[in-house]
Design an enzyme around this catalytic site. Structure first.
Site, PDB file in Angstrom:
ATOM      1  CG  HIS A  80      -0.655  -8.771   0.061  1.00  5.87           C
ATOM      2  ND1 HIS A  80      -0.253  -7.460   0.000  1.00  5.87           N
ATOM      3  CD2 HIS A  80      -1.973  -8.768  -0.284  1.00  5.87           C
ATOM      4  CE1 HIS A  80      -1.270  -6.696  -0.354  1.00  5.87           C
ATOM      5  NE2 HIS A  80      -2.324  -7.472  -0.541  1.00  5.87           N
ATOM      6  CE1 TYR A  85      -3.048  -3.027   0.308  1.00  6.47           C
ATOM      7  CE2 TYR A  85      -3.301  -2.578   2.644  1.00  6.47           C
ATOM      8  CZ  TYR A  85      -3.600  -3.334   1.534  1.00  6.47           C
ATOM      9  OH  TYR A  85      -4.442  -4.408   1.643  1.00  6.47           O
TER      10      TYR A  85
END
Length: 332
Positions: A144, A60
């Site tokens: 992830h 992010y």
């Protein structure tokens, strides 16, 4: 219907999360820049609203979301909030002449992502996240977006997370991704506490019901739902609205508008129904929702606590907007 304010246990772990948490992709400048002040007020508002489960990732904003979250949490009692971050993509400085690949994030630090699912890579990635977060521990670690990397997951990455769980370094481990099929296979084969499934168990897309949710229920694995608004289409449906990080196709826009109109007939905002819907399945422990401003956080919290009549859910089934086999979050 689960108590919307009660804590839920994640799988076989000792980690308990509130049902509504904060996703921090917007703090990494997803699609548009967020000021440092707004990032801080988002975190403050989430904690004030009881949304003390905070999810982040190196991906992010190339570490920006973690850095901002760390600054916003500085000085707070570590026992008053829960943190999850992710491993799989390791950050490094840009090479000479190399440009930033934001992948949807703007105004990011000059870093690059590279896949590293080795034991050393997982440990180094987590250590770097802890430094950016300004803490010595996180509660949950997810692998992830590791679909298509099954061999590395089984050989090195998941065993490393299992070691961290066994020695108490982290409380719960699992996987986070947008695809329910690979998540289901990992849950079936491995000792997974929790999965973060984004966009596949929503009012608009129930594909996780065919694969992921049954195996999670059978294995005792908890589900945290991300993407409850499917990138924005269920927040504000209409032509040009985003769906799964790109412009929504017309047939999905039409379906979202039909959902909005059906909700309106019962006096319920579409976003409130979207927030509550995932909790119809008993494997679901929590939902994490991103926000770019404090007002959005407060609005999400208010909508989440809103009463929704059972008649709405039955009406959606009658209108063909939900399948007859879909578990409903009814109160009766």
């Amino acid at each position: 219907m689960p108590n919307p304010i009660g804590l839920r246990k994640l799988g076989g772990s000792d980690v308990h999360v509130p049902p509504l948490g904060l996703g921090t992709a917007p703090l990494g400048n997803l699609y548009r820049a967020v000021t440092e002040h707004d990032a801080r007020t988002v975190v403050d508002a989430a904690l004030d609203a009881g949304c003390h489960y905070l999810d982040t990732a190196p991906h992010y904003g190339l570490g920006l979301a973690e850095e901002r979250l760390g600054r916003a949490l500085a000085g707070r009692d570590r026992g008053t909030y829960l943190l999850s971050t992710k491993v799989g993509r390791r950050l490094r400085p840009l090479a000479p002449g190399e440009a930033v690949d934001g992948q949807g994030f703007v105004d990011t630090p000059p870093r690059a992502r590279e896949w590293d699912l080795s034991r050393d890579g997982v440990l180094a990635t987590l250590e770097a996240s802890l430094a950016r977060l300004g803490t010595d521990a996180v509660d949950i670690v997810y692998l992830h977006d590791v679909e298509g990397r099954e061999r590395e997951v089984h050989e090195t990455a998941f065993p490393t997370l299992a070691e961290l769980r066994a020695d108490g370094t982290v409380g719960a481990i699992g996987f986070g991704m947008n695809h329910s099929g690979p998540l289901a296979r990992f849950v079936a084969d491995l000792d997974v506490d929790v999965v973060l499934c984004a966009g596949r168990w929503t009012l608009l897309d129930q594909s996780a019901l065919a694969d992921l949710l049954p195996v999670c229920l059978r294995r005792g694995t908890s589900v945290v739902v991300g993407g409850v608004y499917n990138s924005g289409l269920l927040a504000d449906p209409g032509p040009g609205a985003p769906y799964d990080y790109r412009e929504a196709p017309p047939h999905l826009v039409a379906r979202a508008l039909a959902l909005r109109d059906a909700c309106a007939r019962h006096g319920v905002p579409l976003r409130a129904a979207a927030l509550r819907f995932p909790f119809g399945h008993p494997a679901v422990a929590a939902a994490v929702v991103g926000a770019a401003g404090a007002a959005e956080v407060r609005d999400n919290a208010a909508l989440f606590g809103r009463h929704i009549p059972d008649a709405l859910w039955y009406d959606l089934v009658d209108r063909g907007l939900l399948g007859e086999s879909v578990p409903l979050p009814t109160e009766g």
